[in-house]
Design a protein around this motif. Structure first.
Motif, PDB file in Angstrom:
ATOM      1  N   ARG A   1       6.910  -3.103  11.514  1.00  0.00           N
ATOM      2  CA  ARG A   1       5.787  -2.970  10.587  1.00  0.00           C
ATOM      3  C   ARG A   1       6.181  -3.320   9.151  1.00  0.00           C
ATOM      4  NH1 ARG A   1       4.403   3.144  11.168  1.00  0.00           N
ATOM      5  NH2 ARG A   1       6.687   3.162  10.977  1.00  0.00           N
ATOM      6  N   GLN A   2       7.476  -3.450   8.872  1.00  0.00           N
ATOM      7  CA  GLN A   2       7.928  -3.608   7.497  1.00  0.00           C
ATOM      8  C   GLN A   2       8.417  -5.024   7.196  1.00  0.00           C
ATOM      9  OE1 GLN A   2       9.935  -0.171   5.639  1.00  0.00           O
ATOM     10  NE2 GLN A   2      10.062   0.741   7.668  1.00  0.00           N
ATOM     11  N   THR A   3       7.769  -6.008   7.785  1.00  0.00           N
ATOM     12  CA  THR A   3       8.172  -7.394   7.524  1.00  0.00           C
ATOM     13  C   THR A   3       7.626  -7.916   6.203  1.00  0.00           C
ATOM     14  OG1 THR A   3       6.270  -8.121   8.845  1.00  0.00           O
ATOM     15  CG2 THR A   3       8.410  -7.945   9.972  1.00  0.00           C
ATOM     16  N   THR A   4       6.436  -7.483   5.808  1.00  0.00           N
ATOM     17  CA  THR A   4       5.823  -7.967   4.556  1.00  0.00           C
ATOM     18  C   THR A   4       5.553  -6.843   3.560  1.00  0.00           C
ATOM     19  OG1 THR A   4       3.599  -7.803   5.534  1.00  0.00           O
ATOM     20  CG2 THR A   4       4.746  -9.924   5.734  1.00  0.00           C
ATOM     21  N   SER A   5       5.792  -5.620   3.960  1.00  0.00           N
ATOM     22  CA  SER A   5       5.600  -4.469   3.077  1.00  0.00           C
ATOM     23  C   SER A   5       6.599  -3.398   3.480  1.00  0.00           C
ATOM     24  CB  SER A   5       4.161  -3.947   3.172  1.00  0.00           C
ATOM     25  OG  SER A   5       3.886  -3.506   4.493  1.00  0.00           O
ATOM     26  N   PHE A   6       6.532  -2.258   2.789  1.00  0.00           N
ATOM     27  CA  PHE A   6       7.453  -1.164   3.090  1.00  0.00           C
ATOM     28  C   PHE A   6       6.681   0.052   3.558  1.00  0.00           C
ATOM     29  CE2 PHE A   6       9.808  -3.436  -0.369  1.00  0.00           C
ATOM     30  CZ  PHE A   6      10.849  -3.892   0.423  1.00  0.00           C
TER      31      PHE A   6
ATOM     32  N   ALA B   1       9.155   8.722   4.280  1.00  0.00           N
ATOM     33  CA  ALA B   1       7.757   9.105   4.478  1.00  0.00           C
ATOM     34  C   ALA B   1       6.955   7.937   5.050  1.00  0.00           C
ATOM     35  CB  ALA B   1       7.153   9.562   3.151  1.00  0.00           C
ATOM     36  N   GLU B   2       5.933   8.267   5.817  1.00  0.00           N
ATOM     37  CA  GLU B   2       5.046   7.245   6.388  1.00  0.00           C
ATOM     38  C   GLU B   2       3.990   6.846   5.348  1.00  0.00           C
ATOM     39  OE1 GLU B   2       4.903   5.696   9.568  1.00  0.00           O
ATOM     40  OE2 GLU B   2       6.976   6.377   9.630  1.00  0.00           O
ATOM     41  N   ILE B   3       4.468   6.330   4.229  1.00  0.00           N
ATOM     42  CA  ILE B   3       3.590   5.908   3.139  1.00  0.00           C
ATOM     43  C   ILE B   3       3.756   4.403   2.950  1.00  0.00           C
ATOM     44  CG2 ILE B   3       3.042   6.156   0.691  1.00  0.00           C
ATOM     45  CD1 ILE B   3       4.241   8.956   0.791  1.00  0.00           C
ATOM     46  N   PRO B   4       2.697   3.619   3.154  1.00  0.00           N
ATOM     47  CA  PRO B   4       2.813   2.163   2.993  1.00  0.00           C
ATOM     48  C   PRO B   4       2.883   1.760   1.520  1.00  0.00           C
ATOM     49  CG  PRO B   4       0.557   2.759   3.560  1.00  0.00           C
ATOM     50  CD  PRO B   4       1.362   4.024   3.625  1.00  0.00           C
ATOM     51  N   LEU B   5       3.862   0.932   1.179  1.00  0.00           N
ATOM     52  CA  LEU B   5       4.067   0.473  -0.191  1.00  0.00           C
ATOM     53  C   LEU B   5       4.209  -1.047  -0.189  1.00  0.00           C
ATOM     54  CD1 LEU B   5       6.759   3.123  -1.223  1.00  0.00           C
ATOM     55  CD2 LEU B   5       4.320   3.226  -1.710  1.00  0.00           C
ATOM     56  N   PHE B   6       3.648  -1.688  -1.210  1.00  0.00           N
ATOM     57  CA  PHE B   6       3.737  -3.142  -1.260  1.00  0.00           C
ATOM     58  C   PHE B   6       5.155  -3.576  -1.621  1.00  0.00           C
ATOM     59  CE2 PHE B   6       2.563  -2.072  -5.649  1.00  0.00           C
ATOM     60  CZ  PHE B   6       3.424  -2.872  -6.397  1.00  0.00           C
TER      61      PHE B   6
ATOM     62  N   LYS C   1      -1.987 -10.463  -7.140  1.00  0.00           N
ATOM     63  CA  LYS C   1      -2.451  -9.804  -8.364  1.00  0.00           C
ATOM     64  C   LYS C   1      -1.827  -8.423  -8.567  1.00  0.00           C
ATOM     65  CE  LYS C   1      -6.753  -8.315  -6.093  1.00  0.00           C
ATOM     66  NZ  LYS C   1      -8.241  -8.390  -6.158  1.00  0.00           N
ATOM     67  N   ILE C   2      -1.636  -7.679  -7.484  1.00  0.00           N
ATOM     68  CA  ILE C   2      -1.046  -6.350  -7.639  1.00  0.00           C
ATOM     69  C   ILE C   2       0.430  -6.459  -8.039  1.00  0.00           C
ATOM     70  CG2 ILE C   2      -0.389  -6.111  -5.197  1.00  0.00           C
ATOM     71  CD1 ILE C   2      -1.138  -3.123  -5.495  1.00  0.00           C
ATOM     72  N   ARG C   3       1.123  -7.478  -7.531  1.00  0.00           N
ATOM     73  CA  ARG C   3       2.534  -7.673  -7.883  1.00  0.00           C
ATOM     74  C   ARG C   3       2.670  -8.096  -9.338  1.00  0.00           C
ATOM     75  NH1 ARG C   3       1.812  -9.647  -2.723  1.00  0.00           N
ATOM     76  NH2 ARG C   3       3.103  -8.657  -1.113  1.00  0.00           N
TER      77      ARG C   3
ATOM     78  N   TYR D   1       4.517   2.516  -9.164  1.00  0.00           N
ATOM     79  CA  TYR D   1       4.648   1.707  -7.957  1.00  0.00           C
ATOM     80  C   TYR D   1       4.003   2.402  -6.755  1.00  0.00           C
ATOM     81  CZ  TYR D   1       7.096  -0.311  -3.907  1.00  0.00           C
ATOM     82  OH  TYR D   1       7.407  -0.863  -2.691  1.00  0.00           O
ATOM     83  N   VAL D   2       4.279   3.689  -6.608  1.00  0.00           N
ATOM     84  CA  VAL D   2       3.705   4.442  -5.487  1.00  0.00           C
ATOM     85  C   VAL D   2       2.189   4.552  -5.640  1.00  0.00           C
ATOM     86  CG1 VAL D   2       3.660   6.680  -4.315  1.00  0.00           C
ATOM     87  CG2 VAL D   2       5.844   5.726  -5.094  1.00  0.00           C
ATOM     88  N   LEU D   3       1.727   4.853  -6.849  1.00  0.00           N
ATOM     89  CA  LEU D   3       0.290   5.025  -7.085  1.00  0.00           C
ATOM     90  C   LEU D   3      -0.465   3.712  -6.852  1.00  0.00           C
ATOM     91  CD1 LEU D   3       0.225   7.318 -10.244  1.00  0.00           C
ATOM     92  CD2 LEU D   3      -0.272   7.946  -7.874  1.00  0.00           C
ATOM     93  N   LEU D   4       0.046   2.612  -7.356  1.00  0.00           N
ATOM     94  CA  LEU D   4      -0.608   1.316  -7.155  1.00  0.00           C
ATOM     95  C   LEU D   4      -0.653   0.943  -5.671  1.00  0.00           C
ATOM     96  CD1 LEU D   4       0.755  -0.893 -10.095  1.00  0.00           C
ATOM     97  CD2 LEU D   4      -1.581  -0.053  -9.765  1.00  0.00           C
ATOM     98  N   SER D   5       0.406   1.295  -4.955  1.00  0.00           N
ATOM     99  CA  SER D   5       0.420   1.026  -3.510  1.00  0.00           C
ATOM    100  C   SER D   5      -0.666   1.818  -2.800  1.00  0.00           C
ATOM    101  CB  SER D   5       1.784   1.367  -2.920  1.00  0.00           C
ATOM    102  OG  SER D   5       2.795   0.541  -3.444  1.00  0.00           O
TER     103      SER D   5
END
Length: 244
Positions: free
Chosen positions: A134-139, A189-194, A207-209, A235-239
């Protein structure tokens, strides 16, 4: 022989070398130099993946080598730094600053060793990352370099900046223990991050980056070292907002 295939691994090895320097500096109490070594390592860590994608030479060897380097630079070093901070708080009331308080093994209590929980959580996070499709393009969970920068920023804030509230927090044992626990949780944590992985340079898809990088640069110029914890929280909040 494809020379391009060696370039990403060369950057990974540079990351590992910076981690080795960071371990040395952290072990000898030079927490500021340890922080600079980790920053350099994170720089190399970013560009090994960048060049691997650019040259289309991504492979299993590079993936494993990258994680091994990160265990040192972004796992062992922040764990050692947290150990040192917790230990040196014992000398704080005598008037010694962290850069002056030395290591005396006969005076070390067991409590500072809890800082190494960061190293254990980082190693677990990196191993899990290698097998998580699941973490190929995000974290999912806080990346170890981001967590390392957060921990390494603390002694820099105390040493070089005059923020009374920040210093009061950072020189509080319970705050450091709570941050250690939070760090270990956020890493896994199971928190998705960009991720800051640019497959193209277009504004619409990035745009988010771009927005995050712009805000990070502004905060660094404004707050310097104190900006790093703010940037990690941002970073966490924007994700989270981007996923809402």
């Amino acid at each position: 022989m494809n020379i391009k295939s060696y370039i990403p691994n060369a950057f990974t090895m540079a990351n590992l070398f910076c981690g080795m320097l960071g371990v040395f500096f952290a072990a000898t109490g030079h927490l500021d130099y340890a922080a600079y070594a980790v920053v350099a390592g994170v720089f190399f860590d970013f560009f090994d993946g960048f060049f691997a994608r650019m040259f289309k030479v991504e492979g299993e060897l590079g993936l494993q080598l990258d994680s091994l380097a990160d265990v040192v630079t972004s796992g062992v070093v922040p764990g050692m730094v947290m150990f040192q901070m917790l230990h040196k708080l014992e000398n704080w009331n005598t008037g010694e600053r962290w850069v002056e308080a030395g290591m005396s093994w006969d005076s070390v209590s067991l409590l500072p060793f809890l800082g190494f929980a960061i190293t254990l959580a980082s190693a677990f996070r990196l191993a899990k990352f290698n097998i998580d499709t699941r973490q190929t393009t995000s974290f999912i969970g806080l990346p170890t370099p981001a967590n390392a920068l957060l921990i390494l920023s603390l002694p820099l804030i105390v040493q070089f900046q005059d923020y009374a509230i920040a210093e009061t927090l950072i020189t509080n044992t319970w705050f450091l223990l709570a941050l250690t626990a939070l760090s270990c949780y956020m890493l896994n944590a199971e928190i998705p991050l960009f991720a800051l992985k640019f497959k193209s340079w277009g504004l619409a898809e990035n745009k988010i980056r771009y927005g995050f990088l712009l805000l990070a640069i502004i905060l660094l110029f404004w707050l310097t070292f104190a900006a790093i914890p703010v940037i990690i929280v941002l970073y966490v909040l924007l994700s989270l907002i981007s996923r809402a």
